[in-house]
Write an enzyme that holds these catalytic residues in place. Structure first.
Site, PDB file in Angstrom:
ATOM      1  N   ALA A 167       0.816  -1.214   0.000  1.00 37.68           N
ATOM      2  CA  ALA A 167       0.000   0.000   0.000  1.00 37.68           C
ATOM      3  C   ALA A 167       0.847   1.260   0.000  1.00 37.68           C
ATOM      4  CB  ALA A 167      -0.922  -0.009   1.212  1.00 37.68           C
ATOM      5  N   ARG A 225       8.088 -24.863  -5.619  1.00 35.97           N
ATOM      6  CA  ARG A 225       8.732 -25.236  -6.870  1.00 35.97           C
ATOM      7  C   ARG A 225       8.066 -24.468  -7.993  1.00 35.97           C
ATOM      8  NH1 ARG A 225       8.278 -29.232 -10.833  1.00 35.97           N
ATOM      9  NH2 ARG A 225      10.302 -29.960 -11.573  1.00 35.97           N
ATOM     10  N   ASP A 279       3.493  -2.645  12.738  1.00 32.97           N
ATOM     11  CA  ASP A 279       3.208  -2.014  11.439  1.00 32.97           C
ATOM     12  C   ASP A 279       1.876  -1.259  11.535  1.00 32.97           C
ATOM     13  OD1 ASP A 279       3.518  -1.148   8.875  1.00 32.97           O
ATOM     14  OD2 ASP A 279       3.138  -3.065   7.916  1.00 32.97           O
TER      15      ASP A 279
HETATM   16 ZN   LIG Z   1       5.044  -0.476   7.411  1.00 37.83          ZN
END
Ligand SMILES: [Zn+2]
Length: 395
Positions: A145, A232, A286
């Protein structure tokens, strides 16, 4: 100097992983002694009973945007003060205010305001230790974002101006190692002893190896905004690990941090990361807070939505969390990603080691700062101490 005697506590030691009854003597801002449960109170020390609470070092959040992602440029100090006051309610006593990828002139102005505020202010609660630059030197294709207009390759002239404004307060940079100029950027950051974390990247094995040789030691929000992990890739005959997250998981020199809100990463992947990175697995928030006034266009009411757990863009992509570290620690314990002791370590001594400040923060060692969190048996924050003062109590 004020001396305090904290007794009737269960001391939670994130270095040994032990919990045992004990007492702490605080002198001013420091822990002066750590004693057994029956030690007599020293003379002239003010006694405070913790009534059997678990006492751990204060939490350290190395990735916290708070209102900085959206506040007015000149309101950085106000945004930091509000973060400082609210973070202690969640046991956080120190944090790295984290920027986003703003265009060059805005980033420079914001860094100047944030650095000035950190250097000159006193704080009501948690202490901002310095800056974490998340971008602008990241990959557009892994922007998450982050605002696209602010993402760019490293320009040494811009870097010099930014590093000059931030000075010694620049503690951590999240960058994409495959970007042009990454080698020059990492050389400059190594010279300044700044922690380099890889993130917002689609780098492959070679770029990661080169970045580690240049000093990168960590991965920012592993699994989010990076090459996905498949075991994979049938299109690739050499069958190399496919995706940055797989390369990062396998690389022994890299620690990582995780957003344990249940939305950003599935608990099974949290468990795999915690097992792979062991004592180098760190929990972050965060977190993004939208300020009451002055929200920027990119984070405006028409773009960002809260689903109650995380922020989302209109297309559903994740755009930061509503997480707090006390909740993250409880989540990883509930989901059996970590033991209770490991969860506390991932919020205390481990981020302190990442920043090289483990002698003074994230520890109950004698001589460390008296930054402490009182937790009940369920891991809820009952009170928080910063520099020897109880700055928050739940009731
Ligand atoms: Zn961040």
């Amino acid at each position: 100097m004020i001396r305090r005697w904290l007794h009737d506590a269960i001391l939670v030691d994130p270095e040994s992983g032990s919990e045992a009854p004990g007492c702490l003597l605080l002198e001013g801002e420091r822990i002066a002694a750590r004693c057994g449960p029956d030690a007599p109170a020293p003379e002239s020390a003010r006694p405070t009973s913790l009534h059997g609470a678990r006492l751990a070092p204060g939490f350290l959040d190395v990735h916290h945007h708070g209102e900085l992602a959206a506040c007015q440029i000149d309101d950085a100090r106000g945004a930091l003060r509000r973060a400082s006051a609210s973070l202690v309610r969640h046991g956080v006593t120190a944090f790295l205010p984290t920027t986003i990828a703003w265009p060059a002139p805005e980033l420079l102005a914001r860094v100047e305001h944030i650095a000035t505020a950190i250097a000159r202010s006193e704080w009501p609660g948690a202490v901002p230790l310095g800056l974490h630059l998340e971008g602008p030197w990241i990959l557009s294709a892994a922007a998450g974002a982050q605002p696209p207009a602010g993402i760019r390759p490293y320009d040494p002239r811009e870097g010099a101006a930014l590093f000059d404004r931030a000075g010694s307060l620049l503690r951590m940079v999240t960058l994409a190692p495959e970007l042009p100029g990454a080698a020059a950027l990492q050389a400059e950051l190594a010279r300044r002893r700044v922690v380099v974390a890889l993130g917002h990247t689609l780098a492959g094995e070679q770029d990661v190896r080169a970045a580690v040789e240049r000093g990168a030691c960590h991965v920012t929000h592993l699994f989010n905004a990076m090459g996905c992990t498949r075991h994979r890739d049938p299109a690739r005959p050499d069958d190399a690990p496919d995706g940055f997250a797989a390369v990062a998981l396998a690389h022994e020199a890299l620690g990582c941090d995780l957003i344990a809100d249940g939305a950003h990463v599935h608990p099974d992947w949290l468990r795999i990361a915690a097992r792979a990175k062991r004592e180098r697995t760190v929990l972050i928030s965060d977190r993004i807070d939208v300020p009451a006034s002055g929200r920027d266009a990119w984070l405006g009411a028409d773009r960002m939505r809260s689903d109650g757990v995380a922020w989302r863009l209109p297309d559903g992509r994740l755009a930061g969390s509503l997480l707090t570290l006390d909740v993250a620690a409880r989540n990883v314990e509930t989901w059996r990603v970590m033991t209770r002791a490991e969860a506390i370590a991932a919020c205390t001594v481990r981020p302190a080691r990442l920043l090289g400040i483990e002698r003074t923060r994230g520890t109950l060692a004698v001589g460390a700062r008296a930054d402490l969190v009182e937790l009940d048996a369920a891991g809820e924050v009952r009170a928080t101490w910063v520099a020897g003062r109880r700055v928050y109590a739940a009731d």
